[in-house]
Design an enzyme around this catalytic site. Sequence first.
Site, PDB file in Angstrom:
ATOM      1  N   LYS A  62       2.034 129.002   1.173  1.00 40.86           N
ATOM      2  CA  LYS A  62       1.442 130.534   1.052  1.00 40.86           C
ATOM      3  C   LYS A  62       1.047 130.694  -0.584  1.00 40.86           C
ATOM      4  CE  LYS A  62       4.706 133.437   1.077  1.00 40.86           C
ATOM      5  NZ  LYS A  62       4.880 134.029  -0.289  1.00 40.86           N
ATOM      6  N   THR A  63       1.903 130.399  -1.423  1.00 41.48           N
ATOM      7  CA  THR A  63       1.928 130.832  -2.939  1.00 41.48           C
ATOM      8  C   THR A  63       0.345 130.131  -3.306  1.00 41.48           C
ATOM      9  OG1 THR A  63       4.140 131.125  -3.268  1.00 41.48           O
ATOM     10  CG2 THR A  63       2.899 130.736  -5.220  1.00 41.48           C
ATOM     11  N   ASP A 249       1.048 140.103  -0.783  1.00 39.84           N
ATOM     12  CA  ASP A 249       1.893 139.018  -0.392  1.00 39.84           C
ATOM     13  C   ASP A 249       3.038 139.897   0.330  1.00 39.84           C
ATOM     14  OD1 ASP A 249       3.135 136.525  -0.300  1.00 39.84           O
ATOM     15  OD2 ASP A 249       4.161 136.507  -2.480  1.00 39.84           O
ATOM     16  N   GLU A 250       3.721 138.737   1.110  1.00 45.48           N
ATOM     17  CA  GLU A 250       4.790 139.168   1.997  1.00 45.48           C
ATOM     18  C   GLU A 250       4.280 140.592   2.730  1.00 45.48           C
ATOM     19  OE1 GLU A 250       6.929 136.987   2.600  1.00 45.48           O
ATOM     20  OE2 GLU A 250       7.586 136.091   0.783  1.00 45.48           O
ATOM     21  N   GLN A 280       8.966 135.888   9.848  1.00 45.37           N
ATOM     22  CA  GLN A 280       9.867 136.132   9.042  1.00 45.37           C
ATOM     23  C   GLN A 280      10.144 137.470   8.626  1.00 45.37           C
ATOM     24  OE1 GLN A 280      10.234 132.933   5.989  1.00 45.37           O
ATOM     25  NE2 GLN A 280       8.126 132.316   6.632  1.00 45.37           N
ATOM     26  N   ARG A 637      14.796 126.794   6.422  1.00 47.57           N
ATOM     27  CA  ARG A 637      15.118 126.658   4.938  1.00 47.57           C
ATOM     28  C   ARG A 637      15.443 125.240   4.670  1.00 47.57           C
ATOM     29  NH1 ARG A 637      12.548 129.867   3.308  1.00 47.57           N
ATOM     30  NH2 ARG A 637      11.896 130.042   5.551  1.00 47.57           N
TER      31      ARG A 637
END
Length: 761
Positions: A62-63, A249-250, A280, A637
Amino acid sequence: MAGGLEQVGAFSMIGSVSHPANSPWTPSHPAPYLARLNPEQREAVEALDGPLLVLAGAGTGKTRVLTARFAHILLTGRAAPSQVLAVTFTNKAAREMRERVAAMLGRPVEGLWLGTFHALGARMLRRHADRAGLSSNFTILDADDQLRLLKQVMEAERVDAKRWPPPALMALIQRWKDRGLPPARVPESEEPEFAGGRTRSVYAAYQARLQALNAADFGDLLLLPTELLRTDPDILAQYHRQFRYILVDEYQDTNLVQYLWLRLLAQGHRNLCCVGDDDQSIYSWRGAEIENILRFEKDFPGATVVRLERNYRSTAPILAAAAALIAHNEGRLGKTLRPGAETETAGRAAGGAAGEKIQLVALWDSDEEARMVGERAEALRRAGESLAEMAVLVRAGFQTRAIEERLITIGLPYRVVGGLRFYERAEIRDALAYARVLVQPADDLAFERIVNLPRRGVGETALRAMHERARAEHTPLSEAAARLVAAGALRGKAREGVAFLLAGFARWRAQLEAEGHVIAMATMLDESGYTTMWQQDTAPDAPGRLENLKEFLRALAEFESLAGFLDHVALVMENEANADGERVSLMTLHAAKGLEFDTVFLPGWEEGLFPNQRSLDEGGIKSLEEERRLAYVGLTRARRRVIVSHAANRRLYSGWQSAIPSRFLDELPESEIERSGSAALGRAARQAAPVAFPLQVRPRVQEAWEQAPRPPQRAALAVGSRVFHEKFGYGTVTSVENDRLDVTFETSGPKRVLDRFVVAA
């Protein structure tokens, strides 16, 4: 602005959309930052026209996509740096994006509108402060100042702050601000009974007072700019002209006012790119609205949706388990993670063709679970794995206590991420102070900590009088306080509060002797008003603090005396002194979002604990789906290894409560699971459980103070008898003195215990 475009022109020779003749890059040989992307990532970077939703699953880059898209907009000359609005959720993420974009461009970039929602809102508000009735040098109040100001307003409005706690009213006001509602637009139907039905008028008076002080609180940093955009066409048109592209973002974590602010700004060029993962979305308790991302295509007709499904973090079994679990949610847009080439290679190296299966460990009780975590972590370390790449992720903070104590016992270094170690938490230190005064009335430090906790009207003047009397007469602080009360030297609320507390300690000490330390401690926390203080607290962390106090009482039940428990805690705290080197990470699942580890332990997957019963009671199916998303976050994770565990029994104060395995375990594919421990135990418990798992409250369990103390053994145990102790395990009696036994335990050596704490083996 022209200067900004000229600056971008210097970059536009690299990787432009039309690839001019003098560009070193062509469609078959794209710019390096594009060549490093997979097809879906590249599609998300190059789709520059119109609204775009990038559904970026865990570990899918994503980043990388966000920063590459940002740089691509600048390098292709689509916009100047000041014409791109980039919104992140943390300052750390903003800083990282700034650094990455600068690295891709080969030089620092000035004039960016890049930051968190509140930082950008504050910047916008300072630009137009006069339109909001403020000066550009307005003050941003912190939480303490906000509460102090609200108390002043409540007093002026004649709202009783004792009956209506200011923190609760502040929480209500902030919820309205998070929903984009100024006082004039709060519906009458939302006026609660709180404050006698005058919350809206107090809210209006509070806002007026803020304006008079030339101040804004944290909620205003988005509420006021959103109102300006909504009500002032000139300001809205100005930002429509300025911002050609918006990056977010997010997006799944946005609340309503953030959504409104973005939607108003995006009405100009409509080049809005939102990156997020509906699977998420785990922060509804902070105001996040998953509906914001679910209705994106309806809000922005003609939007492009790109799904990033190639995971570069986890092995195939982990991804398959996570995908099967989250597929049970109905409120999602849908995507299926699959391993990228790198993770397939890593999986084969880690354990077989695709990687290790999910380890599902069924255990008898929570103590055995803590031992399992410690033993497996130690075994991994001996095998050469790094402690820094191991994490224990819990649903509730109180779960760390048993695991912390086990790690300390075996000498395995650890750290608690996003919080304090169990015995360092404020509510536990308070409870320990009460316990210390109960055992030792001369403990001045402990008495001073709790004499006005909860508030009893004991201010600095009263406390100073106690210290002066104690020094003059060489007596403990509690004795000095008693003498001041008897002499009438303390007055008003201070006298009443201290007298109440001292009388309580006399009563609780008698109970300690008659009924035992667990019941006495539970009664003391209750009757002193300490637990009530947290029950009335509306802060998001208050329920967790109450859970920690329950865990404190569970820990206490493992010891024969209160003094022995306090000695144990003192030794634990000493052993927790700072140590260098690698450590196992302990944290809640909420705190783990965005992090990754080679090995992840997921303890406590039981009904009522995970999914959390309080969440189910308050939110029903919607909360259940968020709990499942939290489980999905926990699984994803892990890079190489996941150990999920559940216990058949958990301690509740001085007793035990049976536990049913979490419904989420049935949702994991059997083909990706390897069972160990008391596996049959888990299946038997599941077969005995209701099939449909109705969202109901668990059967009521007796509280500690309702349980009778354990009686002595009916028949005296003889020397040589085999016994079992819940904490120390099996052992042999070596001597008997009334109801006290000397026992040599197999795992912990010789101990002196009361016979009521053991059973014949």
